[in-house]
Design a protein around this motif. Structure first.
Motif, PDB file in Angstrom:
ATOM      1  N   SER A   1       0.838  -1.188   0.000  1.00 40.61           N
ATOM      2  CA  SER A   1       0.000   0.000   0.000  1.00 40.61           C
ATOM      3  C   SER A   1       0.886   1.255   0.000  1.00 40.61           C
ATOM      4  O   SER A   1       1.665   1.463  -0.921  1.00 40.61           O
ATOM      5  CB  SER A   1      -0.960  -0.031   1.190  1.00 40.61           C
ATOM      6  OG  SER A   1      -1.937   0.991   1.088  1.00 40.61           O
ATOM      7  N   MET A   2       0.809   2.078   1.034  1.00 39.92           N
ATOM      8  CA  MET A   2       1.667   3.251   1.116  1.00 39.92           C
ATOM      9  C   MET A   2       3.139   2.853   1.051  1.00 39.92           C
ATOM     10  O   MET A   2       3.962   3.544   0.431  1.00 39.92           O
ATOM     11  CB  MET A   2       1.374   4.007   2.420  1.00 39.92           C
ATOM     12  CG  MET A   2       2.230   5.235   2.653  1.00 39.92           C
ATOM     13  SD  MET A   2       1.641   6.257   4.037  1.00 39.92           S
ATOM     14  CE  MET A   2       2.130   5.248   5.438  1.00 39.92           C
ATOM     15  N   GLY A   3       3.481   1.713   1.691  1.00 43.73           N
ATOM     16  CA  GLY A   3       4.856   1.218   1.644  1.00 43.73           C
ATOM     17  C   GLY A   3       5.247   0.706   0.271  1.00 43.73           C
ATOM     18  O   GLY A   3       6.406   0.820  -0.148  1.00 43.73           O
ATOM     19  N   GLY A   4       4.283   0.131  -0.452  1.00 47.13           N
ATOM     20  CA  GLY A   4       4.542  -0.319  -1.816  1.00 47.13           C
ATOM     21  C   GLY A   4       4.794   0.848  -2.750  1.00 47.13           C
ATOM     22  O   GLY A   4       5.662   0.782  -3.640  1.00 47.13           O
ATOM     23  N   TYR A   5       4.029   1.906  -2.554  1.00 46.71           N
ATOM     24  CA  TYR A   5       4.243   3.146  -3.315  1.00 46.71           C
ATOM     25  C   TYR A   5       5.677   3.650  -3.115  1.00 46.71           C
ATOM     26  O   TYR A   5       6.393   3.946  -4.080  1.00 46.71           O
ATOM     27  CB  TYR A   5       3.231   4.195  -2.846  1.00 46.71           C
ATOM     28  CG  TYR A   5       3.636   5.634  -3.068  1.00 46.71           C
ATOM     29  CD1 TYR A   5       3.442   6.249  -4.303  1.00 46.71           C
ATOM     30  CD2 TYR A   5       4.185   6.383  -2.029  1.00 46.71           C
ATOM     31  CE1 TYR A   5       3.804   7.584  -4.504  1.00 46.71           C
ATOM     32  CE2 TYR A   5       4.550   7.708  -2.215  1.00 46.71           C
ATOM     33  CZ  TYR A   5       4.354   8.308  -3.447  1.00 46.71           C
ATOM     34  OH  TYR A   5       4.720   9.619  -3.637  1.00 46.71           O
TER      35      TYR A   5
ATOM     36  N   PRO B   1       0.336  -1.248  -4.439  1.00 48.77           N
ATOM     37  CA  PRO B   1       0.901   0.102  -4.271  1.00 48.77           C
ATOM     38  C   PRO B   1      -0.014   1.181  -4.847  1.00 48.77           C
ATOM     39  O   PRO B   1      -0.836   0.920  -5.729  1.00 48.77           O
ATOM     40  CB  PRO B   1       2.197   0.024  -5.073  1.00 48.77           C
ATOM     41  CG  PRO B   1       1.888  -0.958  -6.161  1.00 48.77           C
ATOM     42  CD  PRO B   1       0.991  -1.994  -5.526  1.00 48.77           C
ATOM     43  N   GLN B   2       0.135   2.395  -4.336  1.00 50.53           N
ATOM     44  CA  GLN B   2      -0.538   3.546  -4.944  1.00 50.53           C
ATOM     45  C   GLN B   2       0.402   4.207  -5.964  1.00 50.53           C
ATOM     46  O   GLN B   2       1.621   4.129  -5.836  1.00 50.53           O
ATOM     47  CB  GLN B   2      -0.921   4.590  -3.887  1.00 50.53           C
ATOM     48  CG  GLN B   2      -2.126   4.227  -3.052  1.00 50.53           C
ATOM     49  CD  GLN B   2      -1.723   3.403  -1.845  1.00 50.53           C
ATOM     50  OE1 GLN B   2      -0.826   3.778  -1.099  1.00 50.53           O
ATOM     51  NE2 GLN B   2      -2.390   2.279  -1.645  1.00 50.53           N
TER      52      GLN B   2
ATOM     53  N   ASP C   1      -7.501  -0.401  -6.490  1.00 53.69           N
ATOM     54  CA  ASP C   1      -6.092  -0.745  -6.663  1.00 53.69           C
ATOM     55  C   ASP C   1      -5.721  -0.935  -8.133  1.00 53.69           C
ATOM     56  O   ASP C   1      -4.585  -0.662  -8.528  1.00 53.69           O
ATOM     57  CB  ASP C   1      -5.750  -2.011  -5.874  1.00 53.69           C
ATOM     58  CG  ASP C   1      -5.687  -1.751  -4.377  1.00 53.69           C
ATOM     59  OD1 ASP C   1      -5.555  -0.577  -3.990  1.00 53.69           O
ATOM     60  OD2 ASP C   1      -5.776  -2.713  -3.598  1.00 53.69           O
ATOM     61  N   LYS C   2      -6.676  -1.401  -8.921  1.00 50.79           N
ATOM     62  CA  LYS C   2      -6.397  -1.586 -10.351  1.00 50.79           C
ATOM     63  C   LYS C   2      -6.094  -0.251 -11.016  1.00 50.79           C
ATOM     64  O   LYS C   2      -5.225  -0.171 -11.905  1.00 50.79           O
ATOM     65  CB  LYS C   2      -7.578  -2.266 -11.042  1.00 50.79           C
ATOM     66  CG  LYS C   2      -7.297  -2.599 -12.502  1.00 50.79           C
ATOM     67  CD  LYS C   2      -8.439  -3.378 -13.143  1.00 50.79           C
ATOM     68  CE  LYS C   2      -8.116  -3.731 -14.584  1.00 50.79           C
ATOM     69  NZ  LYS C   2      -9.206  -4.514 -15.217  1.00 50.79           N
ATOM     70  N   GLU C   3      -6.782   0.810 -10.614  1.00 53.88           N
ATOM     71  CA  GLU C   3      -6.510   2.132 -11.189  1.00 53.88           C
ATOM     72  C   GLU C   3      -5.042   2.504 -10.994  1.00 53.88           C
ATOM     73  O   GLU C   3      -4.375   2.976 -11.918  1.00 53.88           O
ATOM     74  CB  GLU C   3      -7.398   3.193 -10.537  1.00 53.88           C
ATOM     75  CG  GLU C   3      -7.125   4.594 -11.092  1.00 53.88           C
ATOM     76  CD  GLU C   3      -7.703   5.713 -10.238  1.00 53.88           C
ATOM     77  OE1 GLU C   3      -7.519   6.890 -10.621  1.00 53.88           O
ATOM     78  OE2 GLU C   3      -8.307   5.430  -9.186  1.00 53.88           O
TER      79      GLU C   3
END
Length: 425
Positions: free
Chosen positions: A92-96, A115-116, A165-167
């Motif tokens: 998530s934020m960490g993946g970004y 991730p974002q 998440d797909k976006e």
């Protein structure tokens, strides 16, 4: 365990965990695993394999601002230069952050779960994190082409059926020509929780990517994950009504009471009752406790919703809901019809005893025997009759019943879904 803080500012705390491996793992925290003492995201799994770890833990919901990361990079450069193999890891934020700062921190491999691309509402339609966007702090925060490199390996894990998440994936994808993708259907934003496994994390860090091998490992891990089955059941409820029964019939299990959250528990109970399969055995399998059972014959409901369904108190979920008459009859031991009179406190008859129905500010209902003292945090519900409709209120809130039969208390008492009517019993 040799740990030390190697950088800290108002947004991040950076901790170095010394290990004995040749690799350095940069582990990014997320909204949940924010900075707390000396803790590092995925610390137990990483320590198990003696990785050297730099844990970059967010102190705020601020998406690793570039200003903080640039200052940090200067501070930790001497540690980074000791390692030829650097792997970024986060969700998530960490993946970004793992993707965005892969060049800055010279990562050879990045493993990013859901991730974002950005949380800027001008850049993405996803509004889950828009409240955390700060224009002064997050200018041009989206992942930029010059922040990634085709020479680096990127592994992305996400649910292709989860639109939010797909976006982000579709916006990140063109920036990463050297990418590997693992699809994890029906897990929503919980991919990292579903695949929480020390061995799998070790594989992601060390194992050369082979799609067949990783899908095999992912299947093995998710079959052991309570998060996976919780997401699958939640996904199936709305679309495949018989799927829940097949899961119950084909599997011999008894889940813990804490397995499902309160919202999903209520949906499961409601679905079982609609399928006329709300048996004690099925409820126990799903870890759903039975609070009360109606043994005596209940009166017919005389409170109807705008959908012409009858209002009841569910003795299992302890919630106000609405159902068709035949479903109430099939589950009469658990669905207690409301019988109301105009402008009175809401009361119920359960096994020939009369109870007040009360609620507190957290939405928790209690049945209080008539004549007994109310708990300090509980207030009675009031049934009110107006010229054209009736309603049930708690303090300034009004009960609203949606088309699925779920009730919640809202501020807007002019909404048609808050309108009830009395019928002849």
């Amino acid at each position: 365990m040799d740990k030390q803080i190697i950088f800290e500012d108002e947004h991040i705390r950076v901790i170095f965990l010394k290990g004995s491996s040749d690799a350095l793992v940069i582990s990014f925290g997320d909204l949940i695993s924010r900075a707390k003492g000396m803790s590092i995201n995925a610390e137990k799994s990483l320590f198990k394999y003696q990785y050297n770890v730099i844990g970059i833990m967010p102190k705020q919901k601020s998406w690793f601002p570039k200003s903080s990361m640039l200052q940090m990079q200067q501070q930790i450069q001497s540690i980074l230069q000791q390692f030829k193999e650097i792997v970024g890891y986060g969700g998530s934020m960490g993946g970004y952050a793992a993707i965005k700062y892969s060049n800055l921190l010279n990562m050879q491999k990045v493993v990013a779960f859901v991730p974002q691309y950005s949380i800027d509402p001008e850049v993405v339609q996803d509004r889950r994190y828009a409240e955390f966007f700060d224009a002064a702090l997050h200018q041009d925060m989206q992942i930029q082409a010059d922040e990634v490199d085709p020479a680096r390996e990127y592994i992305l894990v996400y649910d292709p059926y989860y639109a939010e998440d797909k976006e982000h994936f579709l916006k990140i994808q063109p920036l990463l020509p050297n990418r590997q993708v693992i699809h994890l259907p029906f897990t929503g934003h919980e991919a990292l929780s579903v695949l929480a496994s020390s061995q799998l994390l070790h594989d992601f860090v060390q194992q050369p990517f082979d799609i067949t091998y990783f899908y095999k490992r992912v299947r093995e891990v998710k079959k052991q994950s309570k998060f996976y089955y919780r997401q699958v059941i939640d996904h199936l409820l709305a679309r495949h009504h018989q799927a829940l029964l097949r899961i119950l019939q084909q599997n011999d299990f008894e889940l813990d009471e804490r397995y499902f959250d309160a919202v999903l528990k209520q949906k499961l109970v409601q679905q079982l009752f609609r399928l006329k399969q709300g048996t004690e055995q099925n409820l126990h399998k799903l870890g759903i406790p039975i609070h009360f059972v109606q043994h005596a014959q209940a009166q017919a409901a005389n409170v109807k919703t705008t959908q012409d369904t009858a209002l009841v108190f569910n003795l299992v979920s302890l919630k106000l809901e609405s159902y068709e008459a035949e479903i109430i009859e099939a589950n009469s031991q658990y669905l207690l019809p409301l019988t109301a009179q105009a402008n009175t406190l809401v009361s119920l008859e359960l096994n020939h005893e009369s109870y007040l129905l009360t609620m507190n500010d957290r939405g928790i209902h209690k049945l209080i025997k008539q004549g007994e003292a109310l708990p300090l945090d509980q207030s009675p519900l009031v049934f009110k009759q107006y010229a054209d409709f009736c309603s049930i209120s708690y303090k300034q809130l009004t009960l609203s019943c949606d088309a699925q039969g779920l009730g919640q208390f809202v501020e807007n008492n002019m909404d048609e879904q808050t309108h009830l009517h009395l019928v002849e019993s």
